[in-house]
Design an enzyme around this catalytic site. Structure first.
Site, short mmCIF file in Angstrom:
data_model
loop_
_atom_site.label_atom_id
_atom_site.label_comp_id
_atom_site.label_asym_id
_atom_site.label_seq_id
_atom_site.Cartn_x
_atom_site.Cartn_y
_atom_site.Cartn_z
N SER A 65 0.80 -1.23 0.00
CA SER A 65 0.00 0.00 0.00
C SER A 65 0.84 1.28 0.00
O SER A 65 0.32 2.34 -0.35
CB SER A 65 -0.92 0.03 1.22
OG SER A 65 -0.16 -0.07 2.41
N ASP A 112 -4.16 7.76 7.89
CA ASP A 112 -4.99 6.84 8.67
C ASP A 112 -4.07 6.08 9.64
O ASP A 112 -2.98 6.54 9.93
CB ASP A 112 -5.82 5.92 7.76
CG ASP A 112 -4.95 5.06 6.84
OD1 ASP A 112 -3.72 4.96 7.09
OD2 ASP A 112 -5.49 4.48 5.87
N HIS A 116 -0.89 4.78 7.21
CA HIS A 116 -0.36 5.39 5.98
C HIS A 116 -0.15 6.90 6.09
O HIS A 116 -1.03 7.60 6.61
CB HIS A 116 -1.32 5.12 4.82
CG HIS A 116 -1.62 3.67 4.63
ND1 HIS A 116 -2.79 3.10 5.07
CD2 HIS A 116 -0.89 2.68 4.07
CE1 HIS A 116 -2.77 1.79 4.78
NE2 HIS A 116 -1.63 1.51 4.18
#
Ligand SMILES: *[C@@H]1O[C@H](CO)[C@@H](O)[C@H](O)[C@H]1NC(C)=O
Ligand SMILES: *[C@@H]1O[C@H](CO)[C@@H](O)[C@H](O)[C@H]1NC(C)=O
Ligand SMILES: *[C@@H]1O[C@H](CO)[C@@H](O)[C@H](O)[C@H]1NC(C)=O
Length: 359
Positions: A50, A332, A335
């Site tokens: 991610s 978040d 990240h």
């Protein structure tokens, strides 16, 4: 040993709490980098998770296709695990090319769009299989190999002017925890993760990719999902100690590979120290934002069962979001925001210039 396991336990939130997925176009054009000298890359190929994914996961499978992901860039949810741009976009910008198209979108893109390389990264994945039913790094490299063999988009001669980014940001470890494997196996597992990373790096190099950028593992003990325990005041140092074990092994592997190839093909991007430098920045580091509360995320579920973007059955939102994502380092629970990534890459700039652009 038990604490070793617990160490990484908090990482779970990382990718599993939130499997959903992303788009692609609309990546801002970038000027040729004036720092370029010696080596001038034309393509970027990206493998990993991610931190690097720019939209490979299908909409139905990823929360990143939902509000408020993507509000800063491209202005709506589009598959990035952030409010805006992520590591891939900043590395592309640094080398002076457009952010490469996600593999998932390759058949919808014009030929021109493909010439900047391709992004094979899937959020939630690791070098081994994770709980996310998505292509691990071996499979991502297989995708690349198939394209090279087919030869209709990229030829091996393109690779001499190519850079690869290989992002391993911790999902193997959160999976280890989730599977309740014996704590005694943890240090050995760290070795396995690094050994498999070595196999992957060797494959990418064998294709003929000129430079391969390998981020060190970020300080997992500083992720909001961990620091929530101290109201976002302190990193968990025992978790960071384990990260250092991973990073030391990775450093040794990269030194060994460079010694073997006799060319500085492999470059460590020191994400670990870049994160810490940004957290501690009191304004002395030009280009890097000074974050008031660097460990506090912009977007957070109202309680631990909710995450950024959660809504209940009636559609009532179950998260809070800060007024301006530019004021937060983290977006978040795991990240960085676009502004966070911008600052990290500003810290990395000098070492990138010295290593990546060398002929
Ligand atoms: C750090 O994390 C470990 C494992 O999650 C936990 O056992 C420990 O209490 C944490 N330390 C602090 C100071 O919060
Ligand atoms: C990667 O995934 C494939 C398909 O699930 C699997 O066969 C392979 O063993 C995995 N590779 C590693 C290194 O775990
Ligand atoms: C580099 O490789 C040579 C053999 O090619 C070996 O003798 C030397 O010890 C290696 N150096 C390091 C730092 O690993």
């Amino acid at each position: 040993m038990d604490s070793l396991i617990k160490l990484f336990a908090s990482l779970l939130l990382f990718f599993f709490s939130s499997l959903l997925f992303g788009e692609t176009n609309g990546v801002e054009g970038s000027k040729q980098n004036h720092h370029l000298y010696g080596f001038r890359p034309t393509k970027l190929f990206v493998f990993g998770d991610s931190y690097a994914d720019t939209g490979n996961i299908k909409k139905s499978l990823s929360y990143t296709w939902k509000f408020p992901y993507g509000i800063t860039f491209p202005g709506k949810p589009a598959g990035r695990f952030s409010d805006g741009r992520v590591a891939t976009d900043f590395l592309a910008k640094f080398v002076g090319i457009k952010s490469p198209i996600p593999y998932f979108w390759k058949d919808y893109a014009g030929k021109k769009r493909l010439q900047h390389g391709m992004n094979f990264a899937y959020g939630g994945t690791g070098v081994f299989n994770t709980l996310a039913p998505l292509p691990n790094m071996t499979t991502q490299i297989d995708f690349f190999q198939k394209l090279l063999i087919a030869g209709d988009i990229y030829s091996t001669s393109d690779l001499t002017s190519s850079v690869a980014l290989v992002s391993v940001a911790g999902n193997d470890y959160s999976t280890f925890i989730a599977q309740n494997r014996p704590a005694a196996e943890f240090p050995g597992f760290i070795k396995q993760v690094v050994d498999q990373t070595e196999v992957n790096l060797r494959r990418i190099q064998a294709f003929g990719v000129k430079k391969i950028a390998v981020p060190s593992l970020q300080p997992l003990g500083c992720l909001p999902g961990v620091t929530v325990a101290s109201s976002f005041q302190r990193c968990n140092e025992s978790q960071n100690a384990l990260v250092k074990l991973h990073n030391n092994l990775l450093q040794q592997v990269v030194a060994k590979l460079n010694n073997e190839t006799k060319q500085s093909t492999f470059i460590i991007l020191d994400l670990y120290n870049a994160f810490l430098t940004v957290f501690k920045n009191k304004g002395a580091n030009p280009g890097s934002t000074r974050f008031e509360s660097p460990l506090k995320p912009c977007c957070l579920g109202v309680s631990s069962e909710y995450s950024c973007g959660s809504v209940d059955a009636k559609g009532v939102k179950k998260y809070v979001i800060c007024d301006d994502p530019k004021t937060a380092f983290f977006w978040d629970r795991s990240h960085p925001t676009e502004e966070g990534w911008r600052s990290v890459y500003s810290v990395l700039r000098k070492s990138l210039t010295a290593s990546l652009m060398k002929a």
